[in-house]
Design a protein around this motif. Structure first.
Motif, PDB file in Angstrom:
ATOM      1  N   LYS A 211       0.854  -1.194   0.127  1.00  0.00           N
ATOM      2  CA  LYS A 211       0.072   0.210  -0.141  1.00  0.00           C
ATOM      3  C   LYS A 211       0.969   1.142  -0.024  1.00  0.00           C
ATOM      4  O   LYS A 211       1.909   1.498   0.937  1.00  0.00           O
ATOM      5  N   VAL A 212       0.609   2.162  -0.947  1.00  0.00           N
ATOM      6  CA  VAL A 212       1.282   3.311  -1.077  1.00  0.00           C
ATOM      7  C   VAL A 212       0.362   4.307  -1.034  1.00  0.00           C
ATOM      8  O   VAL A 212      -0.859   4.226  -1.122  1.00  0.00           O
ATOM      9  N   PRO A 213       0.586   5.766  -0.884  1.00  0.00           N
ATOM     10  CA  PRO A 213      -0.474   6.706  -0.645  1.00  0.00           C
ATOM     11  C   PRO A 213      -1.646   6.906  -1.558  1.00  0.00           C
ATOM     12  O   PRO A 213      -2.627   7.251  -1.391  1.00  0.00           O
ATOM     13  N   ASN A 214      -1.091   6.416  -3.159  1.00  0.00           N
ATOM     14  CA  ASN A 214      -2.132   6.647  -4.063  1.00  0.00           C
ATOM     15  C   ASN A 214      -2.497   5.209  -4.714  1.00  0.00           C
ATOM     16  O   ASN A 214      -3.034   5.521  -5.895  1.00  0.00           O
ATOM     17  N   GLY A 215      -2.353   4.351  -3.880  1.00  0.00           N
ATOM     18  CA  GLY A 215      -2.770   2.881  -4.382  1.00  0.00           C
ATOM     19  C   GLY A 215      -2.115   1.966  -4.047  1.00  0.00           C
ATOM     20  O   GLY A 215      -1.512   1.672  -2.846  1.00  0.00           O
ATOM     21  N   TRP A 216      -1.865   0.984  -4.957  1.00  0.00           N
ATOM     22  CA  TRP A 216      -1.086  -0.434  -4.606  1.00  0.00           C
ATOM     23  C   TRP A 216       0.128  -0.650  -5.589  1.00  0.00           C
ATOM     24  O   TRP A 216      -0.322  -0.457  -6.519  1.00  0.00           O
ATOM     25  N   LYS A 217       1.184  -1.199  -4.968  1.00  0.00           N
ATOM     26  CA  LYS A 217       2.372  -1.634  -6.046  1.00  0.00           C
ATOM     27  C   LYS A 217       2.723  -2.996  -5.860  1.00  0.00           C
ATOM     28  O   LYS A 217       2.655  -3.511  -4.614  1.00  0.00           O
ATOM     29  N   ARG A 218       2.623  -3.746  -7.081  1.00  0.00           N
ATOM     30  CA  ARG A 218       3.016  -5.049  -6.891  1.00  0.00           C
ATOM     31  C   ARG A 218       4.640  -5.432  -6.660  1.00  0.00           C
ATOM     32  O   ARG A 218       5.305  -5.007  -7.431  1.00  0.00           O
ATOM     33  N   CYS A 219       4.648  -6.226  -5.648  1.00  0.00           N
ATOM     34  CA  CYS A 219       6.134  -6.862  -5.322  1.00  0.00           C
ATOM     35  C   CYS A 219       6.517  -7.553  -6.648  1.00  0.00           C
ATOM     36  O   CYS A 219       5.683  -8.184  -7.399  1.00  0.00           O
ATOM     37  N   MET A 220       7.986  -7.310  -7.010  1.00  0.00           N
ATOM     38  CA  MET A 220       8.702  -7.783  -7.875  1.00  0.00           C
ATOM     39  C   MET A 220       8.726  -9.776  -7.932  1.00  0.00           C
ATOM     40  O   MET A 220       8.707 -10.404  -8.711  1.00  0.00           O
ATOM     41  N   GLY A 221       9.156  -9.989  -6.409  1.00  0.00           N
ATOM     42  CA  GLY A 221       9.335 -11.288  -6.140  1.00  0.00           C
ATOM     43  C   GLY A 221      10.830 -11.578  -6.657  1.00  0.00           C
ATOM     44  O   GLY A 221      11.758 -10.859  -7.004  1.00  0.00           O
ATOM     45  N   LYS A 222      11.057 -12.851  -7.460  1.00  0.00           N
ATOM     46  CA  LYS A 222      12.062 -13.243  -7.929  1.00  0.00           C
ATOM     47  C   LYS A 222      12.265 -13.002  -9.464  1.00  0.00           C
ATOM     48  O   LYS A 222      13.250 -13.468 -10.339  1.00  0.00           O
ATOM     49  N   GLY A 223      11.198 -12.431 -10.139  1.00  0.00           N
ATOM     50  CA  GLY A 223      11.020 -12.146 -11.397  1.00  0.00           C
ATOM     51  C   GLY A 223       9.702 -12.259 -11.830  1.00  0.00           C
ATOM     52  O   GLY A 223       8.807 -12.693 -11.353  1.00  0.00           O
ATOM     53  N   PHE A 224       9.434 -12.040 -13.386  1.00  0.00           N
ATOM     54  CA  PHE A 224       8.114 -12.365 -13.899  1.00  0.00           C
ATOM     55  C   PHE A 224       7.725 -13.783 -13.775  1.00  0.00           C
ATOM     56  O   PHE A 224       6.582 -14.113 -14.220  1.00  0.00           O
ATOM     57  N   CYS A 231       6.314 -10.400  -1.393  1.00  0.00           N
ATOM     58  CA  CYS A 231       7.253  -9.479  -0.989  1.00  0.00           C
ATOM     59  C   CYS A 231       8.525  -9.810  -0.482  1.00  0.00           C
ATOM     60  O   CYS A 231       9.500  -9.431  -0.680  1.00  0.00           O
ATOM     61  N   PHE A 232       8.187 -10.519   0.977  1.00  0.00           N
ATOM     62  CA  PHE A 232       9.455 -11.339   1.632  1.00  0.00           C
ATOM     63  C   PHE A 232      10.208 -10.197   2.373  1.00  0.00           C
ATOM     64  O   PHE A 232      11.450 -10.221   2.104  1.00  0.00           O
ATOM     65  N   GLY A 233       9.613  -8.858   2.698  1.00  0.00           N
ATOM     66  CA  GLY A 233      10.192  -7.791   3.308  1.00  0.00           C
ATOM     67  C   GLY A 233      10.838  -6.820   2.212  1.00  0.00           C
ATOM     68  O   GLY A 233      11.445  -5.909   2.546  1.00  0.00           O
ATOM     69  N   ASN A 234      11.056  -7.278   0.805  1.00  0.00           N
ATOM     70  CA  ASN A 234      11.561  -6.283  -0.172  1.00  0.00           C
ATOM     71  C   ASN A 234      10.212  -5.422  -0.759  1.00  0.00           C
ATOM     72  O   ASN A 234       9.525  -5.553  -1.477  1.00  0.00           O
ATOM     73  N   TYR A 235      10.535  -4.227   0.026  1.00  0.00           N
ATOM     74  CA  TYR A 235       9.254  -3.239  -0.213  1.00  0.00           C
ATOM     75  C   TYR A 235      10.129  -2.081  -1.231  1.00  0.00           C
ATOM     76  O   TYR A 235       9.392  -0.891  -1.365  1.00  0.00           O
ATOM     77  N   LYS A 236      10.797  -2.475  -1.886  1.00  0.00           N
ATOM     78  CA  LYS A 236      11.806  -1.584  -2.840  1.00  0.00           C
ATOM     79  C   LYS A 236      11.473  -2.008  -4.373  1.00  0.00           C
ATOM     80  O   LYS A 236      11.467  -1.119  -5.336  1.00  0.00           O
ATOM     81  N   ASP A 237      11.457  -3.207  -4.685  1.00  0.00           N
ATOM     82  CA  ASP A 237      11.675  -3.594  -5.888  1.00  0.00           C
ATOM     83  C   ASP A 237      10.108  -4.086  -6.472  1.00  0.00           C
ATOM     84  O   ASP A 237       9.585  -5.169  -5.846  1.00  0.00           O
ATOM     85  N   PHE A 238       9.429  -3.604  -7.219  1.00  0.00           N
ATOM     86  CA  PHE A 238       7.944  -3.609  -7.876  1.00  0.00           C
ATOM     87  C   PHE A 238       8.120  -3.811  -9.450  1.00  0.00           C
ATOM     88  O   PHE A 238       9.289  -3.726 -10.135  1.00  0.00           O
ATOM     89  N   SER A 239       6.778  -4.571  -9.675  1.00  0.00           N
ATOM     90  CA  SER A 239       6.928  -4.809 -10.943  1.00  0.00           C
ATOM     91  C   SER A 239       5.702  -3.943 -11.754  1.00  0.00           C
ATOM     92  O   SER A 239       4.933  -3.528 -11.139  1.00  0.00           O
ATOM     93  N   GLY A 240       5.778  -3.766 -13.038  1.00  0.00           N
ATOM     94  CA  GLY A 240       4.737  -3.425 -13.529  1.00  0.00           C
ATOM     95  C   GLY A 240       3.868  -4.395 -13.861  1.00  0.00           C
ATOM     96  O   GLY A 240       3.948  -5.817 -13.544  1.00  0.00           O
TER      97      GLY A 240
END
Length: 257
Positions: A211-224, A231-240
Motif C-alpha cells: 500500500k502506497v499513498p495513491n494505491g497499491w504496487k506489485r512486489c517483484m518477487g524473483k522475477g516475472f 514481497c518477503f520484506g522487499n518493499y523497494k523492487d516492484f513490477s509493472g
C-alpha cells in the motif's frame, strides 16, 4: 351429494377441493437490487413434500433455472413456484442457489462470481428466520468486494469477487448473503436481495502488494516467472502489470503514479 374433501397442507387450498373458500398463490417473487455490471443467476431446487414417499427418477427436472443466459437476456425479477409436480411426485421448494456475477472488463472472461442462498424449511430458528413486512416484502443484504491479483508472466490484473452478509450498521459478517423462510411465509410475497459494492478493493493474496499513498504496487518477487511473487520484506523492487484493457501500469487502480 357429498362434497369431495381432500386433505390440504396447511396454508394451501387445493383448487379442486370442493367447498374451498379461498386459495393462496403458489408463487412468490424474487428480485435483486445490484450494483452496475452485476447480475444474478438462480436455481430453485425442489424436494418431495413432507409426508410424500415418492421420488423423481434420477432427480430429473427437480430444479428450475433463472437467468441462465444472463449475458443475452437478464431479467432482475423472477416468479418462482412454491410447489410443482414432477413425474407424478408432489414437490416443494427447498432452496434457491444464487450466483452473483460481476464483470470488470469487456472480454468474456473478465468476470467473477460469488454465491448467496435462500433456504425454505418447515422449521427455521428464530435467529435465522427472515421477516416479511406489512407490504408483503422481505429483504436481505450483502456487500461484495473486489479482490485483485495478477496472473501469468505478463502479470495481467484479474479480480475475484467476495460477498458477505452485512448488518444494519453496514458491518460485514462471515457468511455469504442468505435468507431463510418457512413455506407459509412466501405465497404472493416478494423476496429482495440487496447487494452493495465495497468502496475499496484489496489484494486477493496477502504480502504480494504494498500500500502506497495513491494505491497499491506489485512486489517483484524473483522475477516475472515467479507467479506468487511474495514481497518477503522487499518493499523497494516492484513490477509493472497489465490491465485487462491492455494498458501497462505500475500502480493500481490509477495505473500511472
Amino acid at each position: 351429494m357429498k362434497r369431495l374433501i381432500r386433505t390440504a397442507i396447511p396454508g394451501f387450498c387445493l383448487a379442486f377441493t370442493a367447498g374451498c373458500a379461498s386459495s393462496q398463490p403458489n408463487t412468490f417473487t424474487f428480485t435483486a437490487d445490484l450494483p452496475p455490471d452485476f447480475v444474478y443467476q438462480a436455481i430453485a431446487k425442489y424436494v418431495p413434500a413432507e409426508g410424500e414417499t415418492c421420488s423423481v427418477p434420477g432427480g430429473r427436472n427437480t430444479a428450475v433455472g433463472y437467468n441462465m443466459n444472463w449475458r443475452e437476456n437478464y431479467q432482475p425479477t423472477a416468479e418462482i413456484a412454491l410447489r410443482r409436480t414432477v413425474s407424478g411426485c408432489p414437490l416443494i421448494i427447498n432452496r434457491i442457489e444464487l450466483d452473483i456475477n460481476a464483470t470488470y472488463g469487456k472480454a468474456r472472461g473478465d468476470f467473477d462470481a460469488d454465491v448467496a442462498s435462500v433456504f425454505i424449511r418447515n422449521e427455521v430458528e428464530d435467529q435465522y428466520k427472515s421477516i416479511v413486512n406489512e407490504a408483503d416484502e422481505s429483504s436481505f443484504y450483502g456487500e461484495c468486494q473486489w479482490l485483485f491479483r495478477t496472473s501469468g508472466k505478463p502479470r495481467i490484473l484479474r479480480k475475484l469477487l467476495n460477498c458477505k452478509t452485512i448488518d444494519a450498521q453496514g458491518e460485514r459478517g462471515t457468511s455469504q448473503p442468505f435468507a431463510a423462510f418457512t413455506p407459509d411465509q412466501l405465497p404472493g410475497k416478494t423476496v429482495k436481495m440487496h447487494i452493495k459494492l465495497a468502496d475499496e478493493e484489496r489484494p486477493a493474496i496477502g504480502n504480494t502488494w504494498v500500500k502506497v499513498p495513491n494505491g497499491w504496487k506489485r512486489c517483484m518477487g524473483k522475477g516475472f516467472e515467479d507467479q506468487d511473487a511474495y514481497c518477503f520484506g522487499n518493499y523497494k523492487d516492484f513490477s509493472g502489470f497489465q490491465m485487462v484493457d491492455g494498458r501497462q501500469c505500475t500502480i493500481y487502480p490509477g495505473c500511472t503514479e
